[in-house]
Scaffold this active site. Structure first.
Site, PDB file in Angstrom:
ATOM      1  N   ASP A 126       0.836  -1.198   0.000  1.00 24.03           N
ATOM      2  CA  ASP A 126       0.000   0.000   0.000  1.00 24.03           C
ATOM      3  C   ASP A 126       0.874   1.252   0.000  1.00 24.03           C
ATOM      4  OD1 ASP A 126      -2.627   1.436   0.509  1.00 24.03           O
ATOM      5  OD2 ASP A 126      -1.526   1.991   2.312  1.00 24.03           O
ATOM      6  N   GLU A 134      -1.964  -5.113  -3.954  1.00 27.04           N
ATOM      7  CA  GLU A 134      -0.985  -4.405  -3.124  1.00 27.04           C
ATOM      8  C   GLU A 134       0.048  -5.360  -2.534  1.00 27.04           C
ATOM      9  OE1 GLU A 134      -3.672  -0.573  -1.685  1.00 27.04           O
ATOM     10  OE2 GLU A 134      -3.444  -2.294  -0.347  1.00 27.04           O
TER      11      GLU A 134
END
Length: 239
Positions: free
Chosen positions: A64, A135
Site C-alpha cells: 500500500d 498491493e
C-alpha cells in the site's frame, strides 16, 4: 440491524505450497522471476481463509505504501497543479476499486489462493480481496527487488489509468457537500443501514439524507464506497 458473519479459516483441503506453472508464467509476465523465492510469492497470493499462518496481510501493508509513493511521485512529475488536485487524483488512482480493476485486467483472480468457502462465496472477484492482493504483490516486489523496479511495475500496470480522467472530477461526497451548502441545506448525513455477507465479500448499504430534500440508498463492497455511490446517486436524482 447490521448483520456480520465471521468467516472461519477453511481447513477442508491442503493447498499446494508450490506455485503452479500457470502462476509462474503469470508472474514472469509482470517482469518477476519467482525462481528460488516461491514462498514469498505464495504468501503474497494467500488469503486468510486458507487457515495458513502466512498470508498476504503483511505484504499488503507494505505494498500500500509502495503504491502510494509510486503514484505520488508520478503525479508530481507530470502535473504542476496544487496539492489539493494532486491528492484528489492520488486517492482515485490508489483506491481499492482501482487496484481491483488493475487486478482483473492482468488476470490476477485465477492465481489467488483461497479457502473453498471463500472461493464459493465469490472471493476471487471481491474488490476487497483483489485490491489487497494487488498491493501484496507490490509489497513482495519491494522486499525482493527494491523500490525502483516496483515503481516501474506500478507505472506499467497503471499507465492507462494515469492517462485517463480518474480523479480529475470532484469526488461525489465533496460535490454533494458543496451542493447542499450552495442550496442553503443542512450537510448530508450518511447512515449505515445494513452489512451482510462474509468479510471477504461484504456488502454495505448506506443511506445519505439531505433534510427537506430526500434520501437515497446505495450498496458496495465497503462502507466508504457505499457512501460515495450514495452521494453520486443523490446528485443524479436531486441536483
Amino acid at each position: 440491524m447490521v448483520h456480520r458473519r465471521k468467516v472461519e479459516p477453511d481447513r477442508t483441503r491442503i493447498l499446494s505450497r508450490n506455485l503452479s506453472s500457470e502462476t509462474v508464467q503469470f508472474l514472469r509476465g509482470l517482469g518477476i522471476d519467482p525462481t528460488g523465492k516461491e514462498e514469498l510469492w505464495i504468501e503474497a497470493l494467500t488469503h486468510g481463509s486458507t487457515g495458513e499462518k502466512r498470508n498476504y496481510e503483511r505484504l499488503e501493508f507494505l505494498g500500500d505504501r509502495v503504491l502510494g509513493l509510486s503514484i505520488a511521485e508520478w503525479l508530481y512529475e507530470r502535473n504542476d497543479g496544487p496539492e489539493g488536485k494532486l491528492s484528489q487524483r492520488l486517492n482515485a488512482l490508489v483506491s481499492r476499486e482501482m487496484c481491483a480493476r488493475i487486478a482483473r485486467q492482468i488476470g490476477l483472480p485465477d492465481h489467488i489462493r483461497l479457502g473453498k468457502q471463500a472461493r464459493d462465496d465469490g472471493g476471487a472477484d471481491s474488490d476487497n480481496i483483489l485490491g489487497d492482493v494487488m498491493e501484496s504483490l507490490l509489497g513482495a516486489s519491494f522486499v525482493l527487488r527494491g523500490f525502483e523496479p516496483s515503481r516501474d511495475m506500478v507505472r506499467d500496470l497503471w499507465s492507462k489509468a494515469m492517462a485517463s480522467h480518474a480523479g480529475q472530477q470532484k469526488h461525489p461526497k465533496s460535490a454533494l457537500q458543496e451542493w447542499a451548502a450552495g442550496n442553503q441545506r443542512k450537510p448530508p448525513e450518511y447512515e449505515l443501514i445494513d452489512r451482510s455477507g462474509p468479510d471477504h465479500a461484504a456488502r454495505f448499504t448506506v443511506r445519505v439524507t439531505v433534510k427537506n430534500v430526500g434520501a437515497v440508498d446505495a450498496v458496495a463492497n465497503s462502507k466508504q464506497d457505499a457512501e460515495t455511490a450514495a452521494a453520486k446517486k443523490f446528485m443524479e436524482t436531486y441536483s
